[in-house]
Design a protein around this motif. Structure first.
Motif, short mmCIF file in Angstrom:
data_model
loop_
_atom_site.label_atom_id
_atom_site.label_comp_id
_atom_site.label_asym_id
_atom_site.label_seq_id
_atom_site.Cartn_x
_atom_site.Cartn_y
_atom_site.Cartn_z
N VAL A 395 23.38 -3.80 28.52
CA VAL A 395 23.23 -4.32 27.28
C VAL A 395 24.34 -4.40 26.02
O VAL A 395 24.55 -5.19 25.38
CB VAL A 395 22.12 -3.18 26.60
N GLN A 396 25.23 -3.38 26.57
CA GLN A 396 26.57 -3.53 25.88
C GLN A 396 27.40 -4.70 25.80
O GLN A 396 28.33 -5.12 25.20
CB GLN A 396 27.45 -2.27 25.77
N SER A 397 27.17 -5.64 27.10
CA SER A 397 27.86 -6.76 27.58
C SER A 397 27.66 -7.83 26.65
O SER A 397 28.38 -8.69 26.62
CB SER A 397 27.84 -6.88 28.90
N VAL A 398 26.52 -7.74 25.81
CA VAL A 398 25.99 -8.78 24.97
C VAL A 398 26.99 -8.77 23.79
O VAL A 398 26.87 -8.05 22.98
CB VAL A 398 24.30 -8.54 24.63
N ASN A 399 27.59 -9.98 23.75
CA ASN A 399 28.88 -10.07 22.55
C ASN A 399 28.52 -11.46 21.98
O ASN A 399 29.25 -11.71 20.90
CB ASN A 399 30.00 -9.93 22.90
N SER A 400 27.66 -12.35 22.26
CA SER A 400 27.36 -13.73 21.65
C SER A 400 26.05 -14.11 21.97
O SER A 400 25.37 -13.71 22.72
CB SER A 400 28.54 -14.83 22.60
N LYS A 401 25.87 -15.51 21.47
CA LYS A 401 24.66 -15.97 21.41
C LYS A 401 24.33 -16.43 22.88
O LYS A 401 24.92 -16.67 23.59
CB LYS A 401 24.46 -16.99 20.29
N GLY A 402 22.78 -16.30 23.01
CA GLY A 402 22.34 -16.73 24.37
C GLY A 402 20.85 -16.67 24.38
O GLY A 402 20.18 -16.17 23.66
N GLY A 403 20.28 -17.13 25.80
CA GLY A 403 18.78 -17.19 25.76
C GLY A 403 18.16 -17.87 24.78
O GLY A 403 18.51 -18.94 24.54
N LEU A 404 16.99 -17.22 24.23
CA LEU A 404 16.22 -17.99 23.33
C LEU A 404 16.86 -18.38 22.16
O LEU A 404 16.58 -19.26 21.27
CB LEU A 404 14.87 -16.80 22.96
N GLU A 405 18.10 -17.77 21.63
CA GLU A 405 18.81 -17.74 20.49
C GLU A 405 19.60 -19.28 20.53
O GLU A 405 19.82 -19.94 19.36
CB GLU A 405 20.02 -16.83 20.44
N LEU A 406 19.45 -19.71 21.55
CA LEU A 406 20.05 -21.18 21.60
C LEU A 406 19.22 -22.37 20.98
O LEU A 406 19.71 -23.29 20.88
CB LEU A 406 20.52 -21.51 23.09
N ASP A 407 17.84 -21.77 20.88
CA ASP A 407 17.05 -22.52 20.45
C ASP A 407 17.20 -22.40 18.79
O ASP A 407 16.87 -21.32 18.25
CB ASP A 407 15.53 -22.42 20.62
N ASP A 408 17.52 -23.33 18.08
CA ASP A 408 17.72 -23.35 16.55
C ASP A 408 16.55 -22.85 15.73
O ASP A 408 16.83 -21.66 14.88
CB ASP A 408 18.41 -24.45 15.96
N GLN A 409 15.49 -23.13 15.89
CA GLN A 409 14.47 -22.78 15.36
C GLN A 409 14.10 -21.27 15.53
O GLN A 409 13.75 -20.47 14.77
CB GLN A 409 13.06 -23.52 15.74
#
Length: 732
Positions: A395-409
Motif C-alpha cells: 500500500v505504501q508503494s502508491v505514490n501517484s494517480k492510477g486506477g479509477l483516478e485516471l477518470d477525470d469525473q
C-alpha cells in the motif's frame, strides 16, 4: 517410604490444581481479546508444572522449556519442519526486528509471533511463582483471591460469562487450600505415619466442598441489590450519527438527511438488528460524496441498478487486496427496506420472499429490497462477503494517480471541496503531511492527527456551524470537540485538500456482544446507539480502504506487515529476506469509544495467535502487581527459596553458600553483623535475641567445616536441619 509417596501424591494433586487455576486466567482471552489456540498455552503451563514437580535440574528444565516454546511457535506459525534451518533463520530475523520495535516503543507494530513468544515467557514466570507458592511456601490464598477478583471483574465489565469459571474456582480453590494446609501440617509436624490421613482428611474435604457448592449453586438467589455499574462507567450515546439537520437536540440513529451536521443528540438504545458473524466489522448503509461546507449530500448522476442475489453492481476491492471469505445471518428488529451490509458484499439470501430484487444507488451504495417494484422489509436474511487484508509495504508503494483516478469525473467527484473552504484548512493538511511521501503515510498522518490531546470526543457540547461558518473549519480551529461526524468529515476534507480521493460512509459499528454460538460464530446486537460514520480512501490497485479518525476508535482495516517471509531468487538461489504476510499491525477492534469497547473474539486465522496490546497491558499490570507483592513479602519467601536452593544441593561446598545466605536474611530483618565482629560474637548476639543457642551451635559447625574443607559436606549434612529451622525462624 509411605510418607514420601503420600507427600508426592499431595504435591502432584496440587500441581494439577495449579495448572487448572492458571488456565482460568487464559479462558477469558478467547472472548475479551483476539487470542486463539488457548490449548497451546495450557500445554506449556502443564509442562512447566511437571518439570518443577519432578525437580529436574534447572539447566535441563530451561532447555526443555525453550525447545517446547520453539516447537509450539513452529507448529502455530510455520509450515516448515522443526529442524528445518530456514524457519529458524526466519524466527531469528523476526525476533531481531521486534526487539528493535520494543526499544523504539512501537508496541502496535510487534508481530503476532513475537507477542506469542513474550506470552510464553510470562507464563513461564507465572507457573514458577504459583508452583513456588503452593509447593514450597505452602501458601496459595493470595493468588486464589487475585484469580477470583480477575474473573469477577471480567464478568462484570466484559462479554465474558464467568459462571462456569466461578464454579470451577470454588471447587479447585478450596480443595487447594485444604491440601496446602494438609501439606503444611505434615511438614511442620514431621509426620511419618500417614496411614488413613487421606480418608480422614481428603475425602471429608471433598464431600464438604462439593455439597456446599451444589447447595449454593441450586439455592434461590436474591436479585442484585445495587444497580449495574457498567452503564454508569461507560455512559450512553457515544459513537452515533444524528439523523437530519437542525440546531436542536437530535436523537441518535440512522437518518437520511445529512445536509446540516452538528449539535448534540440524546441516546437511543432501540435495537435495530442482530447479527451472527465470524468476524467483527462495521455495517454500512450508504456513502456520500458531496461536501457542502455544512454537511453531506449525494450527487444524482446515475440511475439505480438491480441485482437478484449475487452482487454484480458494487465493487470495493481491486487486484492488490487479498481477501478472506465470511458469512453472516441477520435478524432485523427495526424493519426497514434498506439492507445493512459489510464492505465486500457478495450475495444476499436467506429471506422468505419470492421474486426479490435489490436496487442499488451506484453513488450512495444504498441497497433497497424490492418485490414487483414495491419496497419490502426482511425480518431475516443472510449475507456472504469478503474482507480485505492489506500488506503495508504494498500500500505504501502508491505514490501517484492510477486506477479509477485516471477518470477525470471520478477524481473530481471524490476530491470535491466547496470554493468557500478557508485556506487555513488546506494549509493544515499540508503541514500535517509535509514529511510524508507515500499516500498511505499521508493518510495515516491525518488519521493520527485527530488522536492528539486537543481533540475531545463529546456528544453533548457540540457546536452547530453558523451561517458563515464552515463545519470542518469550526471543528479544526475553534471547538475541536465533537463526535464521529466531526472527525470523519474533517479527515475527508483534509485529504481532499491534498488531492487524495476520499468519501464519507455511514452505518453502524459492530454492536454489543450477546453470545457465542460456536467457537467462531458470535451474535451481536446493534442498536441506534451504534450508529456511526467513518472514512474510505481510494488507493489504485487496492480500491477503497477504510480509516477511522474518531478519537477513542481504532482503525478498521486489517493491515499486515510482511516481516519474515523468505523468497528464493530463481536465478541465484540466494535467499531474499522479506516481511511475513499476515502479521497484524493493528488489531481490528470494535468501533465504539475506548470506554465502550466490546472485546469479544475474532479469530481470523486458525494458524495465528494474536495477543492485542490490551492483553499486554493486562498482563504487564499483573506482573507489576505480583512483583510488588513479592517485594513486600521478600522477608518470607527469600529464605524459603534459599531452603529449596541449598537443602537438596549436591555441591560439596554448599555449606559455604548456605551460611552466608542465613547471615543475609538476618541482616534483612535488622540483625546486622557489625564491622570487626566475629562470627561467634554475632551468633551470641542472635541467640540472645531469639532466646536460644541454635545460632552458636550452627556457627561452631560452620567453623569446623571452614577450617577442615575435607569434612565440609559431612558437617553440612549434620547441620541441615538446624540451619533450616534457623532461617525459617528468622523469616517468621
Amino acid at each position: 517410604m509411605t510418607s514420601i509417596v503420600n507427600r508426592n501424591i499431595t504435591g502432584f494433586i496440587l500441581s494439577v490444581f495449579g495448572v487448572l487455576l492458571l488456565s482460568e486466567w487464559l479462558r477469558p482471552l478467547t472472548v475479551v481479546t483476539d487470542t486463539g489456540k488457548i490449548y497451546v498455552f495450557v500445554l506449556f503451563i502443564g509442562l512447566c508444572f511437571i518439570l518443577s514437580f519432578l525437580k529436574i535440574k534447572s539447566w535441563i528444565s530451561i532447555l526443555i522449556k525453550v525447545f517446547t516454546i520453539l516447537f509450539l511457535l513452529n507448529h502455530t506459525y510455520y509450515e516448515e519442519a522443526l529442524f528445518n534451518f530456514e524457519w529458524i533463520y526466519l524466527f531469528s530475523y523476526d525476533l531481531g526486528q521486534n526487539i528493535k520495535l520494543v526499544f523504539a516503543a512501537e508496541w502496535l507494530e510487534m508481530s503476532a509471533l513475537f507477542r506469542s513468544f513474550l506470552f510464553f515467557i510470562l507464563l513461564w514466570l507465572m507457573s514458577y511463582l504459583v508452583f513456588y507458592w503452593m509447593i514450597v511456601q505452602k501458601r496459595i490464598f493470595l493468588f486464589f483471591m487475585i484469580t477470583v477478583i480477575y474473573i469477577t471483574v471480567l464478568d462484570t465489565f466484559s462479554p465474558y460469562d464467568a459462571e462456569g469459571s466461578i464454579i470451577r474456582l470454588v471447587l479447585f480453590g478450596f480443595l487447594m487450600l485444604g491440601l496446602v494446609n494438609l501439606k503444611r501440617v505434615i511438614d511442620s509436624e514431621k509426620l511419618t505415619a500417614l496411614k488413613g490421613v487421606f480418608t480422614k482428611w481428603l475425602i471429608p474435604l471433598i464431600i464438604v466442598i462439593f455439597f456446599t457448592s451444589t447447595v449454593g449453586y441450586l439455592a434461590p438467589k436474591a436479585a442484585p441489590q445495587w444497580p449495574d455499574p457498567v452503564p454508569f462507567l461507560k455512559g450512553y450515546g457515544k459513537g452515533g450519527i444524528a439523523p437530519g439537520g437542525g440546531n436542536g437536540i437530535k436523537k441518535i440513529g440512522y437518518g437520511t438527511n445529512d445536509s446540516y451536521l452538528g449539535g448534540p443528540f440524546i441516546p437511543d438504545d432501540t435495537p435495530v438488528f442482530r447479527a451472527g458473524v465470524e468476524k467483527r466489522h462495521y455495517w454500512r448503509v450508504e456513502t456520500k460524496d458531496l461536501y457542502t461546507g455544512k454537511g453531506w449530500e449525494a450527487s444524482n448522476n446515475y440511475k439505480d441498478k438491480l441485482f437478484t442475489e449475487d452482487n454484480d453492481v458494487l465493487s470495493w476491492f481491486e487486484a492488490g487486496a487479498d481477501r478472506e471469505y465470511y458469512e453472516a445471518d441477520i435478524e432485523v428488529m427495526k424493519l426497514s427496506s434498506h439492507i445493512t451490509y459489510p464492505t465486500g458484499l457478495l450475495s444476499v439470501g436467506g429471506h422468505d420472499y419470492p421474486d426479490i430484487q435489490f436496487s442499488v444507488d451506484p453513488v450512495t451504495e444504498k441497497i433497497v429490497s424490492k418485490q414487483y417494484s414495491d419496497s419490502v422489509s426482511f425480518q431475516r436474511y443472510s449475507l456472504t462477503y469478503e474482507q480485505p487484508v492489506y500488506l503495508v509495504q504494498d500500500v505504501q508503494s502508491v505514490n501517484s494517480k492510477g486506477g479509477l483516478e485516471l477518470d477525470d469525473q471520478f477524481f473530481e467527484t471524490y476530491t470535491q471541496l466547496p470554493d468557500e473552504l478557508p485556506q487555513r484548512v488546506k494549509d493544515l493538511a499540508l503541514d500535517i503531511t509535509k514529511e510524508k511521501t507515500s499516500r498511505y503515510d499521508k493518510v495515516v498522518a491525518v488519521e493520527r492527527y485527530f488522536k492528539e490531546a486537543q481533540f475531545l470526543y463529546d456528544t453533548k457540547n457540540v457546536a452547530v456551524p453558523g451561517r458563515n461558518d464552515d463545519y470542518v473549519d469550526q471543528f479544526l480551529f475553534e471547538t475541536q470537540t465533537g463526535y464521529c461526524d466531526n472527525f470523519s468529515t474533517a479527515m475527508i476534507v483534509l485529504l481532499r485538500s491534498l488531492d487524495i480521493p476520499a468519501r464519507w460512509v455511514k452505518g453502524y459499528s459492530e454492536g454489543t456482544y450477546i453470545e457465542t454460538v460456536n467457537e467462531n460464530y458470535r451474535v451481536f446486537e446493534i442498536t441506534n446507539n451504534n450508529a456511526h460514520s467513518w472514512v474510505e480512501v481510494y488507493f489504485p490497485n487496492f480500491g477503497w480502504i477504510e480509516f477511522e479518525p474518531t478519537k477513542g476508535f481504532s482503525n478498521l482495516s486489517n493491515f499486515v506487515y510482511n516481516t519474515s517471509t523468505t523468497a528464493v531468487n530463481p536465478n541465484t538461489q540466494e535467499v531474499d529476506t522479506q516481511t511475513p504476510s499476515h502479521e497484524l499491525v493493528e488489531e481490528v477492534t470494535p468501533e465504539v469509544p475506548e470506554d465502550e469497547v466490546d472485546t469479544s473474539v475474532d479469530s481470523t486465522s486458525d494458524k495465528r495467535i494474536n495477543v492485542s496490546w490490551k492483553d499486554i497491558s493486562i498482563y504487564i499490570l499483573t506482573v507489576v502487581f505480583i512483583a510488588y507483592v513479592l517485594l513486600k513479602t521478600r522477608l518470607r519467601w527469600l529464605p524459603l527459596l534459599a531452603v529449596v536452593r541449598y537443602k537438596y544441593s549436591k555441591d560439596v561446598f554448599v555449606y559455604f553458600k548456605a551460611y552466608p545466605a542465613l547471615l543475609n536474611q538476618l541482616e534483612r530483618v535488622g540483625l546486622k553483623r557489625q564491622k570487626g565482629q566475629t562470627l561467634r560474637e554475632f551468633a551470641t548476639y542472635v541467640d540472645k535475641f531469639y532466646r536460644s543457642e541454635d545460632m552458636q551451635k550452627l556457627t561452631r559447625s560452620y567453623e569446623r567445616a571452614l577450617y577442615k574443607n575435607d569434612n565440609a559436606r559431612k558437617e553440612w549434612e549434620e547441620s541441615i536441619e538446624l540451619w533450616e529451622n534457623l532461617i525459617k525462624k528468622v523469616s517468621s
